[in-house]
Design an enzyme around this catalytic site. Structure first.
Site, PDB file in Angstrom:
ATOM      1  CE  LYS A 189     -34.410 -16.016  14.815  1.00 38.72           C
ATOM      2  NZ  LYS A 189     -33.957 -15.227  15.825  1.00 38.72           N
ATOM      3  CE1 TYR A 190     -30.196 -18.220  13.132  1.00 41.60           C
ATOM      4  CE2 TYR A 190     -31.676 -19.117  14.411  1.00 41.60           C
ATOM      5  CZ  TYR A 190     -30.770 -18.224  14.068  1.00 41.60           C
ATOM      6  OH  TYR A 190     -30.565 -17.304  15.071  1.00 41.60           O
ATOM      7  CG  ASP A 248     -23.380 -14.728  11.666  1.00 40.21           C
ATOM      8  OD1 ASP A 248     -23.182 -14.147  12.780  1.00 40.21           O
ATOM      9  OD2 ASP A 248     -24.437 -14.885  11.522  1.00 40.21           O
ATOM     10  CD  GLU A 255     -36.148  -5.764  15.175  1.00 38.95           C
ATOM     11  OE1 GLU A 255     -36.313  -6.891  15.526  1.00 38.95           O
ATOM     12  OE2 GLU A 255     -35.132  -5.361  14.851  1.00 38.95           O
ATOM     13  CE  LYS A 297     -23.841 -17.861  14.730  1.00 43.62           C
ATOM     14  NZ  LYS A 297     -24.619 -16.540  15.240  1.00 43.62           N
ATOM     15  CD  GLN A 330     -27.443  -7.152  10.574  1.00 42.29           C
ATOM     16  OE1 GLN A 330     -27.172  -6.817  11.845  1.00 42.29           O
ATOM     17  NE2 GLN A 330     -28.249  -8.254  10.651  1.00 42.29           N
ATOM     18  CG  ASP A 369     -32.910  -6.079  11.721  1.00 42.04           C
ATOM     19  OD1 ASP A 369     -33.505  -6.993  11.855  1.00 42.04           O
ATOM     20  OD2 ASP A 369     -31.460  -6.150  12.088  1.00 42.04           O
ATOM     21  CG  ASN A 370     -31.503  -4.813  15.950  1.00 45.83           C
ATOM     22  OD1 ASN A 370     -32.120  -4.764  16.810  1.00 45.83           O
ATOM     23  ND2 ASN A 370     -30.526  -5.676  15.548  1.00 45.83           N
TER      24      ASN A 370
END
Lengths: 661, 661
Positions: free
Chosen positions: B521-522, B343, B408, B248, B308, B379-380
């Site tokens: 983040k990007y 991604d 989170e 991204k 992930q 995360d998640n």
């Protein structure tokens, strides 16, 4: 590692009493509505079923549950037979419904779904393997259509077809399903356990003469009177031989005259103990005949289980080991220091031969069951071990599941609730001492709320031979009428001790005492039951209202409604489907007329807030047209201290006339 | 028949999570106060003990419980070590205390007690058999005295002697005691699990230049700044190699320039996966050195567990079976239809070789534990099976019980609570979206109430790289200050994402979006951390207040107090012993000055309602003398939008002066 890959969680089950250790109670024909938190990780769609079965059934029946909000699910089933049922849950990730949701979202967003159709076809083929017959054929056909040369649009339409979803739902893949770890019990009682109208009466006072001991024959003559009032349970204090040693005289004095009959709760004499009948009442054969006679009047006899003995009880000679011994070898009488009850020997439920004692007491119950008795009022159960009652009631119900036990436990709330959990069908309550609006609202809100309402079925008594409250002593006939309405409408089960109640007998032995003057506990009374000021026809009317209105036959769905006058209390009860709505208003002040504005939102009773509605007073037969949030009420206690309204949704308008339009 | 004659019932235990299936949480040094309903049939006196032990202890320690009202009992114990404790109960009919009560009642009523003294002597002799040494001798002597030729009065006095009761109490007869059927677990965490101040920072933005990728060395230079603000946990987004496929670009665009660094959560590249360090940050050795440097500043590093992979992750080649496959054999990217995340390849936790996958992920955690990490932000977690987390956390804690896991999980409440029950130490919350007084009061009342408070430890974040709320976007600096005070005082655990937070960065990517414009983040950002309008010294002050006031270091004893202005919220927290009382008032309107009357009953905070008391604002250092139920507050958000008062009981009066009197 993990025991299984079952990803769905089932928790927060309601109702579930003490983690499933105790059953919830229902009566035959009632529904059991159950909720649980059911969820999984991620975004997959889940399905859940509520499983239930009778204890004696081998197989479970499943009903799909419905998602409410916030991962809360609900399902329900009906219990059709007396006995024990179980319920539990199963839930799983529903691959088909997940796939169906996703393909819809993707196609709505105009995304390609070719791969999804392939996966769906595969899923349906797998489902077909679990199906048979026409369903199997249908599913296979559908699977092929999804990968056929039909247009993409047609295939998407086929994928989302509701008929496909319906068939697939019949054959879920439950290989990774989560099964709730517990099977939760339901104790199903017969309907009389849930809805009953009790009348307590001393048989020996039924001759009509103070100097003549009544008999079962005399009681028979009283049956039409009791039936006319609409009672369906006739509870008799103990009918056994009464002891002579330390017998109590009139008004509980220690001096006894030769004609004093003694207290029926002082059980046991040379003539016999708990299995015998007091000779002056008649023979066992007379009793049996009386019992069969009551049935003709739609009345059931309830007997008293008072597990205690006088010094003259045969057990004292035959089983001295069943009693407490003092260091000098004598048997210990009952005491609650500094009070002494020298006429009573309590049984020692922990004695070395306790098994024999428990078996004997079970034998006593069976003995009266053989005489046709299926309702027992249990005297002071809270002074005997919980384990004893759990065992005794369990044993009785094995063969006679229709037996009803009423706990006379005037004690602390935890103890009362425990007795209800371990098997008692009904319980006495603190109702007699809850007189103000605040007291009544607090107490009945507690009883009508979960979890208490799930296992505790109250039986409300405005008076008993032990309890003549100050409210009744001071309030005269209007107080009796008000308390009757409260008992009969706040409680699906209620009872009165008569004829003292319907004759508004309110003389106490002394100031600040709740004991009756010249109490029937210690002497024979004659009652003029035909007195013109008797409440009997008022009671008959109230009992008829109870029979005709199912909302009053359960304790669920009780709601209190504000009135801007502390002396007026208002509450409603309705059936689950709102087909019957009862609204009660009582003037708690027996001396003065009171009026006020009663507030409730019509929609809480299932009424249209835009429409007027009719409230029909079943006591006076008056009808009122009400509307909106606030309506006026006024009650003169000298006339009738209460309204028992049935609320009718439909009000006639001009549209009801033929010539409208 | 009955299993035993244990007549005492123990039920209604609090706390007890889901029937004891899950532990309650405590931090080292905290006390565990437990209540239960404990009662028996009849009138006997009972005794009850709370039993507790560390999991590794063989023996239980017992502490006598105290009766409150209505059969409710309470006891407590302290947990001194990290790990698991258990507690349970034992209770029995106390024959000696029953005897003692009765002999007192009888002698007070002037009744004969000769037989009772005999029974008592016998009881004490039996107790002596369970005793030894001096106690045994003493008891035997006492037993003989009770049946000696001393006067009745002297013997009664001896019977009631408190010393006798004390000795007998040491040797209870527990042969018929009831033991609670469950041992209830306590998960004891280290203190940082209960009280921590988090700072989230992107290491790659630490060079100070937008075109230069930051390194762990650059991060070291930032440590004094973070330490001065008073944070003790430094949380880094994933530090692993970032994938290239479908990377991204800036502002989450699908087009990527050659210099776009990609999202740190897109883990995995030819350089390595979850065990590797992103080469531009430095080497593993650099990381280890950075971790040891943080310790010098009293700061602990927290890493991100984001399970992930990108298509470039080594797992994709080595273990294609760990991923979801599409019908055409390709690996399925993440999607939440209609959204697609090409991604990212999610891991399939239910794949046929799931055991291998789970072991590998545990290995990843151990790998970072070996680098000195003991805090993980996960995360998640709600998109992976609960069973996986329960197993993983359990395995890690076997060897490293001090490890802290922050979930989170921005998802539905039941799912968040479940993650807390199965082992996560802390959890993110809905705090960011609770902005009005009503919302904050509702939510934090729910979190501070049983049972949630027993297992769910919130960690409050006013912002994260994903969350720039509308309140912050629109409210400017006063909004940031208000939200900081709320987070830091409503939550014992809280955190900010900086330097965006202290620099009040409030530009969103687009209207109605909570995404930052030019999100880190990007892309790499450079921040002017020395800007004069930075909130850094305000934050430093708030964090010092947190360190110095133990009331703010737990989430218990939180109470909201009414203020007659909807824009002013007030609440207090106090230590169990009331030695530290903090009262917070926040102006929720970042635009206008507000004032109002704050109401609370001084005695609810352990204050004497008759005395004035001092409230000392630890933010402004102002002191106010308050009195009674209602006191005035006013807050100008442009100055400081909050008071953090410490409430001081003692106010100087003339009596404090030497020359008074």
């Amino acid at each position: 590692m993990a025991d299984s890959l079952g990803r769905v969680i089932i928790e927060g089950v309601q109702p579930e009493i003490d983690g499933g250790r105790f059953p919830i109670k229902r009566s035959v024909g009632e529904s059991v509505a159950v909720e649980a938190d059911i969820f999984t990780d991620g975004h997959d769609v889940i399905s859940a079923i509520l499983l239930y079965r009778k204890e004696t059934d081998a197989a479970w029946t499943g009903v799909f549950m419905k998602a409410l909000v916030n991962d809360r699910w609900r399902g329900s089933f009906r219990v059709e037979e007396i006995g024990r049922y179980f319920y539990t849950f199963q839930a799983w990730v529903d691959r088909f419904m997940t796939w169906r949701r996703d393909i819809r979202k993707k196609s709505d967003a105009g995304q390609a779904v070719a791969a999804d159709l392939l996966m769906g076809s595969d899923l349906i083929q797998k489902t077909a393997k679990r199906a048979s017959g026409a369903d199997q054929t249908m599913l296979r056909g559908w699977a092929e259509l999804l990968v056929s040369d039909k247009s993409m649009n047609e295939k998407i339409k086929l994928a989302l077809d509701l008929n496909l979803a319906r068939i697939v739902t019949r054959y879920p893949d439950r290989s990774q399903a989560t099964r709730y770890a517990k099977k939760l019990p339901v104790a199903v009682e017969r309907q009389k356990g849930r809805f009953s109208s009790w009348y307590e009466m001393f048989p020996r006072s039924c001759s009509g003469k103070e100097d003549q001991h009544g008999t079962f024959k005399d009681c028979e003559a009283r049956l039409p009177y009791i039936a006319e009032m609409g009672f369906d349970v006739l509870y008799l204090p103990p009918i056994h031989p009464i002891g002579h040693t330390h017998r109590k005289g009139r008004n509980n004095t220690l001096r006894t005259g030769p004609d004093d009959p003694g207290s029926p709760w002082a059980i046991g004499a040379p003539e016999g103990g708990h299995r015998a009948v007091h000779p002056q009442l008649g023979t066992l054969e007379d009793f049996r005949q009386f019992v069969s006679k009551t049935k003709e009047y739609g009345i059931e006899v309830a007997l008293d289980l008072a597990f205690q003995c006088t010094p003259d009880h045969p057990y004292v000679q035959e089983h001295p080991e069943w009693f407490y011994r003092r260091p000098d070898g004598t048997i210990q009488y009952a005491e609650n220091p500094p009070k002494k009850y020298e006429d009573i020997y309590p049984l020692n439920f922990e004695n070395d031969r306790w098994q024999d004692l428990w078996q004997e007491l079970l034998g006593v119950v069976h003995c009266w069951i053989e005489q046709g008795i299926r309702i027992f009022r249990v005297d002071n159960p809270h002074t005997k071990p919980f384990a004893f009652w759990k065992w005794l009631i369990g044993e009785v119900k094995k063969d006679y599941p229709e037996t009803v036990f009423l706990a006379e436990a005037f004690t602390r709330p935890r103890v009362m609730y425990r007795l209800a959990k371990i098997g008692f069908t009904q319980s006495y309550t603190y109702f007699a001492w809850r007189n103000t609006k605040w007291e009544l609202t607090q107490y009945f809100t507690e009883l009508a709320r979960a979890p208490v309402r799930e296992f505790f079925w109250p039986n409300l008594w405005p008076n008993t031979p032990d309890i003549l409250t100050e409210y009744l002593q001071m309030g005269g006939r209007p107080a009796f009428a008000a308390r009757l309405v409260l008992a009969a409408t706040l409680g699906a089960n209620y009872g009165i001790y008569g004829p003292a109640f319907e004759l508004a007998e309110n003389a106490a032995r002394e100031a600040h005492s709740e004991e009756y003057l010249d109490s029937e506990k210690y002497q024979i009374r004659s009652w003029d039951i035909e007195r013109s000021d008797s409440l009997k026809s008022f009671i008959a009317r109230v009992n008829r209202i109870r029979r005709e209105n199912p909302a009053l036959q359960k304790d669920r769905n009780l709601h209190f409604h504000p009135v801007n006058n502390e002396q007026l209390i208002a509450y409603s009860k309705h059936t689950d489907d709102h087909s019957n709505i009862i609204l009660v208003v009582v003037n708690l002040d027996p001396h003065h007329t009171h009026s006020g504005w009663l507030e409730f939102a019509p929609e809480t009773l299932g009424l249209d807030p835009q429409q007027s509605f009719q409230v029909h007073d079943l006591l006076s037969d008056a009808r009122y047209l009400w509307q909106g949030l606030s309506n006026f009420v006024e009650l003169n206690p000298q006339i009738v201290p209460a309204h028992i309204f049935v609320v009718r949704r439909k009000v006639r308008t001009e549209r009801d006339f033929d010539y409208f339009l």
